[in-house]
Design a protein around this motif. Structure first.
Motif, mmCIF file in Angstrom:
data_model
loop_
_atom_site.group_PDB
_atom_site.id
_atom_site.type_symbol
_atom_site.label_atom_id
_atom_site.label_comp_id
_atom_site.label_asym_id
_atom_site.label_seq_id
_atom_site.Cartn_x
_atom_site.Cartn_y
_atom_site.Cartn_z
ATOM 1 N N LEU A 86 0.862 -1.179 0.000
ATOM 2 C CA LEU A 86 0.000 0.000 0.000
ATOM 3 C C LEU A 86 0.899 1.230 0.000
ATOM 4 C CD1 LEU A 86 -2.530 -1.065 2.803
ATOM 5 C CD2 LEU A 86 -2.652 -1.555 0.349
ATOM 6 N N VAL A 87 0.680 2.136 -0.932
ATOM 7 C CA VAL A 87 1.524 3.321 -1.065
ATOM 8 C C VAL A 87 0.670 4.565 -0.841
ATOM 9 C CG1 VAL A 87 3.077 4.621 -2.568
ATOM 10 C CG2 VAL A 87 3.001 2.115 -2.716
ATOM 11 N N PHE A 88 1.098 5.418 0.092
ATOM 12 C CA PHE A 88 0.389 6.663 0.418
ATOM 13 C C PHE A 88 1.334 7.833 0.198
ATOM 14 C CE2 PHE A 88 -1.398 3.296 2.949
ATOM 15 C CZ PHE A 88 -2.762 3.505 2.884
ATOM 16 N N THR A 89 0.856 8.862 -0.469
ATOM 17 C CA THR A 89 1.615 10.104 -0.601
ATOM 18 C C THR A 89 1.119 11.076 0.465
ATOM 19 O OG1 THR A 89 1.879 9.762 -2.979
ATOM 20 C CG2 THR A 89 2.246 11.995 -2.131
ATOM 21 N N VAL A 90 2.029 11.533 1.322
ATOM 22 C CA VAL A 90 1.639 12.342 2.480
ATOM 23 C C VAL A 90 2.617 13.491 2.663
ATOM 24 C CG1 VAL A 90 0.568 10.403 3.704
ATOM 25 C CG2 VAL A 90 2.983 10.887 4.067
ATOM 26 N N ASP A 91 2.154 14.516 3.372
ATOM 27 C CA ASP A 91 3.046 15.562 3.877
ATOM 28 C C ASP A 91 3.387 15.202 5.310
ATOM 29 O OD1 ASP A 91 2.689 16.854 1.472
ATOM 30 O OD2 ASP A 91 1.156 18.221 2.236
ATOM 31 N N VAL A 114 5.931 12.930 0.550
ATOM 32 C CA VAL A 114 6.674 11.742 0.971
ATOM 33 C C VAL A 114 5.782 10.523 0.729
ATOM 34 C CG1 VAL A 114 7.765 10.561 2.927
ATOM 35 C CG2 VAL A 114 7.930 13.056 2.703
ATOM 36 N N GLN A 115 6.347 9.445 0.292
ATOM 37 C CA GLN A 115 5.580 8.219 0.100
ATOM 38 C C GLN A 115 5.833 7.253 1.252
ATOM 39 O OE1 GLN A 115 6.522 6.920 -3.996
ATOM 40 N NE2 GLN A 115 4.428 7.508 -4.503
ATOM 41 N N LEU A 116 4.763 6.914 1.949
ATOM 42 C CA LEU A 116 4.801 5.880 2.976
ATOM 43 C C LEU A 116 4.313 4.579 2.353
ATOM 44 C CD1 LEU A 116 3.369 7.538 6.227
ATOM 45 C CD2 LEU A 116 5.729 6.890 5.762
ATOM 46 N N ILE A 117 5.047 3.518 2.585
ATOM 47 C CA ILE A 117 4.724 2.224 1.985
ATOM 48 C C ILE A 117 4.532 1.196 3.098
ATOM 49 C CG2 ILE A 117 5.506 0.422 0.411
ATOM 50 C CD1 ILE A 117 7.349 2.615 -0.837
ATOM 51 N N LEU A 118 3.366 0.565 3.096
ATOM 52 C CA LEU A 118 3.068 -0.509 4.043
ATOM 53 C C LEU A 118 3.085 -1.819 3.272
ATOM 54 C CD1 LEU A 118 0.070 1.124 5.990
ATOM 55 C CD2 LEU A 118 2.523 1.351 6.431
ATOM 56 N N GLU A 119 4.004 -2.706 3.667
ATOM 57 C CA GLU A 119 4.183 -3.949 2.934
ATOM 58 C C GLU A 119 4.070 -5.149 3.860
ATOM 59 O OE1 GLU A 119 7.107 -3.082 -0.901
ATOM 60 O OE2 GLU A 119 7.863 -4.220 0.818
ATOM 61 N N THR A 120 3.632 -6.266 3.304
ATOM 62 C CA THR A 120 3.705 -7.541 4.019
ATOM 63 C C THR A 120 4.127 -8.624 3.037
ATOM 64 O OG1 THR A 120 1.370 -8.084 3.591
ATOM 65 C CG2 THR A 120 1.870 -6.954 5.663
ATOM 66 N N ARG A 121 4.765 -9.644 3.600
ATOM 67 C CA ARG A 121 5.045 -10.846 2.823
ATOM 68 C C ARG A 121 4.825 -12.063 3.703
ATOM 69 N NH1 ARG A 121 10.357 -13.147 2.916
ATOM 70 N NH2 ARG A 121 11.731 -12.155 4.456
ATOM 71 N N GLY A 122 4.417 -13.149 3.085
ATOM 72 C CA GLY A 122 4.132 -14.374 3.815
ATOM 73 C C GLY A 122 5.117 -15.466 3.473
ATOM 74 N N PHE A 123 4.903 -16.619 4.099
ATOM 75 C CA PHE A 123 5.831 -17.732 3.938
ATOM 76 C C PHE A 123 5.115 -18.987 3.442
ATOM 77 C CE2 PHE A 123 7.514 -14.760 6.975
ATOM 78 C CZ PHE A 123 8.816 -14.564 6.505
ATOM 79 N N ASP A 124 3.976 -18.784 2.810
ATOM 80 C CA ASP A 124 3.284 -19.875 2.139
ATOM 81 C C ASP A 124 2.594 -19.296 0.905
ATOM 82 O OD1 ASP A 124 1.299 -18.400 3.251
ATOM 83 O OD2 ASP A 124 0.369 -20.017 4.377
ATOM 84 N N ARG A 125 2.038 -20.136 0.103
ATOM 85 C CA ARG A 125 1.418 -19.687 -1.147
ATOM 86 C C ARG A 125 -0.089 -19.560 -0.946
ATOM 87 N NH1 ARG A 125 3.761 -22.787 -6.268
ATOM 88 N NH2 ARG A 125 2.706 -20.997 -7.205
ATOM 89 N N ASP A 126 -0.468 -18.665 -0.092
ATOM 90 C CA ASP A 126 -1.878 -18.482 0.259
ATOM 91 C C ASP A 126 -2.300 -17.079 -0.162
ATOM 92 O OD1 ASP A 126 -4.377 -18.597 1.276
ATOM 93 O OD2 ASP A 126 -3.800 -18.602 3.378
ATOM 94 N N ASP A 127 -3.424 -16.978 -0.875
ATOM 95 C CA ASP A 127 -3.910 -15.655 -1.290
ATOM 96 C C ASP A 127 -5.134 -15.250 -0.485
ATOM 97 O OD1 ASP A 127 -5.743 -17.387 -2.298
ATOM 98 O OD2 ASP A 127 -5.813 -16.525 -4.316
#
Length: 702
Positions: free
Chosen positions: A40-45, A114-127
C-alpha cells in the motif's frame, strides 16, 4: 492512497475494505487489509516531529498458519528505505495472537510528497485476503491543542459513597479534586440499574425501551447512531478501553463508531471482572498518545466496585471491619451470614472505590503532565449504584431505587469553566451526548430524536427540568420509575406488582410509600412513565394442538397488546379484559387443525401467567410443553417462557425459546417469536463463561 494490492486484489478492492473493524483478542480496530503479498503506497506531507502510530495483527482463525512479516518503508526522490519491520508468528509466539502496537519516528523524513509504503510478505502460497491487517494507522504530531472529550465511567459506583457527595470515608480524593475544577451535578440519574441498558443510553441518549439493549442477550441496534459515530463523522479519533465484557463482547455491537475498542482481559488473558483500573488507565493513555494532534474522543470503563469485591493490597485493609478467612466479604450472595458481614462488605466495596480513585488520579496527573487537561471536556460518571439491603436486596439490576440510579456526575469543562459549581437541579445520563455535541460546536438533535438536553443551559440556570425515566427488565426484575428532584413514582411489574410514591424532600431514603395520600400527583407521573414504555419485541405464542376444549386465562401486570388469532373456528373466542391486563381464551382444536394466539406485552419483560381448564378439569403440567425442548412447567398457574432466566440462578434457561416444542406434542405449546429486525447474542459456551465471570449467570450451571 496510490498504488495498492493485497493478496492479488486491486486498489478498488482495497478501498472497499479500508476502515472495516477487525476483532483480535477482544480488541477491535479499524483497519487496512494487509494479507500478503501486500503493498500500500500513500503520498503524504510529513510534519516536523511526526510519528506513524499503528498496530498489526493476524486474524484469530489464521493463528495456526505460518507468520507474516510487516514492514514500513519511506520513499523520497526515488530512494526507498525500510524504517520498521516485524515478523508476527502466532504459532511460535503467543504474544503475537493479538494486536501488536508500534510507532515509527518519521522526524528525519519531514517534508512534502513523501511516500509511505506498508508492505507484508508471507511464507506460504496463500492468497487469503482476510488473513492480516494494519490496525488504525495514523500520522501523529506533538500538537496538544486539538479538542479532547473524555468520558470516564466507573461501573457500580454509588454517588453517596464518594466525597463530592458527602461520604464520610476518604474514598475519592482525586474525584474531590476534579470537583474543584468542574461542576458537580448533585442529582444525576441513570436510565437503568445495570450496565448494558445504562451504557447504551449514555452512548445514544435514548431510553432503554427505545434502544432495546436491555437484557443479557440483547445487542445495541446498529440503526442507532452513537456519540462515537457522530464524533467520528466529524473527524474525531475515537477510542474506548473497557473492563466489562457485557459491553465489549463480540456481538454486543457497542463498538460502532470506535477506531479502537479495547476489551481488557485479566491474568492469563482470561475474561474476568478482576481487571483492575491500572491497565485500563495505561491503555487509555496509550490511545491518547497514539492519536496526539487529532481531535479525540476517549471512553474509559473501569469496574473495580463491581462484585466480587477484591481490592488489591493494601486497599483490602483500608477500612474496618476487615475481612477474615471465614468472612471474606467478596460477594454478598454467598458471604452475608451475619449482620457484621454487611459492614465488611461495605468496607471492601469502599476499598475498591478508593483503589479506582487512585488510578483515576494517576490518569488526571498524566493528562496535566502532557498539557491535555485544561482544554479537555471531561465527564466522570457511574452507570449505576449498588444495593446493601436498603430495600432488601444486594448487588444491582433489581430495582430503580436511588441507591441504584443516582450516580455521580462531575463535568470539567474546557478552561475549567464554572469550576467549583454545584447544581441541585436534576439531570440525567442521557444528557452527556448533547452536552458533548454542543461543547464541540456540532449540531444537537432535540427530543424526541434523543432523550437528553445539553447541560450547559442547566449550569447557566433557568433550563427546564424534565422528569427522569429509569427502567429495569433484568432476570425477572421489571420496574419503571419516573423521578423529579422532589418526588418519585415507581411501578413494579415483577416479582412484585405494585405502585409506590415517595416524597424525596421528606423521605430521601425512600422508606415509606405515600401513594394513597398523593394519588393525583402519582397519577400524573404514572401517565408520563407509561408514555415512555414500549412493547416487548418478543411475541408470546400459545397453540392448542390435538383434541380438547381449553378455557384459559392469561394475566400480566403490564398490558397485553396486538393479539393475533390463527386458525380460529366459530366456537373459538378471545377477549382482552381488565384494561388490557388479561386475555381470556376459549379454544377447541381438532387433529390437524390447531388454534394459535400470538400477542405482545408492554412494558418489556413484564411476566405473563397462565391458568385454566382442559375439558373441564384444571390444567395440569402434563398438558403444557414449552420452547423447543418441550419442557413441562413445574406447576399451574405457570409463567410463560422468557428469553433469560430469573434471579441469580440459571435453572430456567431454555436452549431455544424461539421455536415451538419439537415433535408437535398434543396439548398447549408455548414459545416466543422474535421480530425480524431484532438480534440476540448466541448463548454459546463462550458467552456463558463471560457472563459467569461477571456473576450474571450462576457459575455452577455450565
Amino acid at each position: 492512497m496510490g498504488e495498492s494490492s493485497v493478496a492479488g486484489r486491486d486498489r478498488g478492492w482495497v478501498l472497499g475494505q479500508t476502515g472495516k473493524q477487525v476483532r483480535i483478542n477482544d480488541i477491535v480496530r479499524r483497519t487496512l487489509p494487509a494479507s500478503p503479498p501486500a503493498r500500500l503506497v500513500f503520498t503524504v506531507d510529513v510534519p516536523r516531529g511526526a510519528h506513524l502510530a499503528f498496530a498489526c495483527g493476524i486474524s484469530p482463525d489464521r493463528h495456526e498458519q505460518p507468520g507474516v512479516e510487516f514492514a514500513v518503508k519511506v520513499r523520497r526522490r526515488d530512494k526507498e528505505e525500510t524504517v520498521w519491520t516485524r515478523l508476527l508468528d502466532p504459532i511460535q509466539r503467543k504474544e503475537d495472537r493479538r494486536w501488536v502496537p508500534a510507532e515509527v519516528d518519521l522526524s528525519a523524513h519531514a517534508g512534502r510528497d513523501v511516500q509511505l509504503i506498508l508492505e507484508t510478505r508471507g511464507f506460504d502460497r496463500d492468497d487469503d485476503p482476510r488473513r492480516a491487517f494494519w490496525g488504525t494507522p495514523a500520522l501523529v504530531t506533538p500538537d496538544e491543542k486539538a479538542p479532547l472529550v473524555i468520558v470516564y465511567l466507573v461501573d457500580t459506583l454509588r454517588a453517596d459513597h464518594t466525597q463530592p457527595y458527602g461520604y464520610v470515608r476518604d474514598t475519592t480524593p482525586a474525584l474531590a479534586k476534579l470537583a474543584g475544577d468542574g461542576v458537580v451535578f448533585e442529582q444525576a440519574i441513570a436510565q437503568a440499574s445495570w450496565t448494558k441498558p445504562s451504557v447504551a443510553s449514555l452512548f445514544t441518549s435514548l431510553l432503554p425501551g427505545k434502544h432495546r439493549a436491555v437484557q443479557l442477550r440483547d445487542t445495541l441496534d446498529s440503526g442507532h447512531v452513537t456519540l462515537a459515530e457522530m464524533l467520528q463523522a466529524k473527524g474525531f479519533a475515537t477510542g474506548a478501553v473497557i473492563a466489562n465484557s457485557v459491553i465489549y463482547s463480540a456481538g454486543s455491537n457497542f463498538e460502532q463508531g470506535f477506531d479502537l475498542f479495547a476489551g481488557m482481559h485479566g491474568a492469563g488473558n482470561r475474561v474476568t471482572k478482576a481487571v483492575e483500573a491500572a491497565p485500563l488507565v495505561d491503555g487509555a493513555l496509550s490511545w491518547l498518545e497514539e492519536r496526539r494532534g487529532f481531535p479525540t474522543f476517549l471512553y474509559v470503563h473501569t469496574m473495580d466496585p463491581h462484585v466480587p469485591y477484591t481490592p488489591p493490597e493494601p486497599f483490602n485493609m483500608k477500612y474496618e471491619p476487615h475481612p477474615t478467612p471465614d468472612h471474606p466479604a467478596v460477594d454478598p450472595r454467598g458471604d452475608y451470614k451475619e449482620p457484621a458481614d454487611l459492614d465488611r462488605l461495605v468496607a471492601q466495596y469502599d476499598a475498591e472505590i478508593a483503589y479506582g480513585d487512585q488510578e483515576f488520579g494517576r490518569f488526571i496527573a498524566e493528562l496535566k503532565r502532557r498539557g491535555r487537561y485544561d482544554r479537555a471536556l471531561l465527564f466522570f460518571v457511574g452507570d449505576h449504584g449498588e444495593e446493601f439491603l436498603e430495600h432488601g436486596q444486594f448487588t444491582h439490576g433489581k430495582t430503580v431505587f436511588d441507591e441504584l440510579i443516582r450516580i455521580p456526575m462531575v463535568v470539567k469543562f474546557p478552561g475549567r469553566r464554572d469550576a467549583g459549581k454545584r447544581v441541585k437541579q436534576q439531570v440525567q445520563e442521557v444528557d452527556v451526548l448533547p452536552t458533548v455535541l454542543q461543547e464541540m460546536g456540532l449540531p444537537v438533535p432535540t427530543p424526541p430524536a434523543i432523550a437528553g438536553h445539553p447541560l450547559q443551559a442547566v449550569v447557566a440556570g433557568g433550563a427546564p427540568e424534565p422528569p427522569a425515566v429509569s427502567e429495569i427488565s433484568h432476570r425477572g426484575y421489571v420496574a419503571h420509575g419516573m423521578r423529579t428532584s422532589r418526588d418519585k413514582y415507581v411501578q413494579r411489574f415483577s416479582p412484585e406488582e405494585d405502585e409506590l410514591y415517595f416524597d424525596l424532600k421528606q423521605d430521601p431514603k425512600e422508606t415509606t410509600s405515600r401513594i394513597e395520600a398523593n394519588r393525583e400527583r402519582a397519577r400524573s407521573l404514572k401517565a408520563a412513565g407509561e408514555a415512555a414504555m414500549v412493547s416487548d419485541p418478543f411475541r408470546h405464542n400459545v397453540r392448542a394442538e390435538g383434541r380438547g376444549e381449553y378455557v384459559l386465562k392469561l394475566r400480566t401486570g403490564g398490558w397485553i397488546e396486538a393479539v393475533e388469532p390463527t386458525g380460529f373456528g366459530p366456537e373459538d373466542r378471545y377477549e382482552v379484559q381488565g384494561n388490557g391486563r388479561k386475555l381470556a381464551l376459549r379454544l377447541r382444536p381438532r387433529p390437524g387443525r390447531p388454534r394459535s394466539v400470538a400477542f405482545s406485552i408492554r412494558p418489556m419483560g413484564a411476566p405473563v401467567y397462565l391458568e385454566g381448564t382442559r375439558d373441564g378439569r384444571p390444567l395440569r403440567p402434563s398438558d403444557v410443553t414449552m420452547a423447543e425442548e418441550a419442557e413441562r412447567p413445574p406447576g399451574v398457574p405457570l409463567r410463560l417462557p422468557e428469553i433469560e432466566p430469573r434471579g441469580d440462578t440459571d435453572d430456567e434457561h431454555f436452549a431455544n425459546v424461539f421455536a415451538p416444542p419439537r415433535g408437535n406434542p398434543p396439548g398447549l405449546q408455548l414459545w416466543l417469536t422474535m421480530a425480524p429486525s431484532v438480534k440476540l447474542l448466541a448463548m454459546d459456551k463462550e458467552t456463558r463463561e463471560r457472563l459467569c465471570a461477571l456473576g450474571y449467570i450462576n457459575c455452577g450451571k455450565q
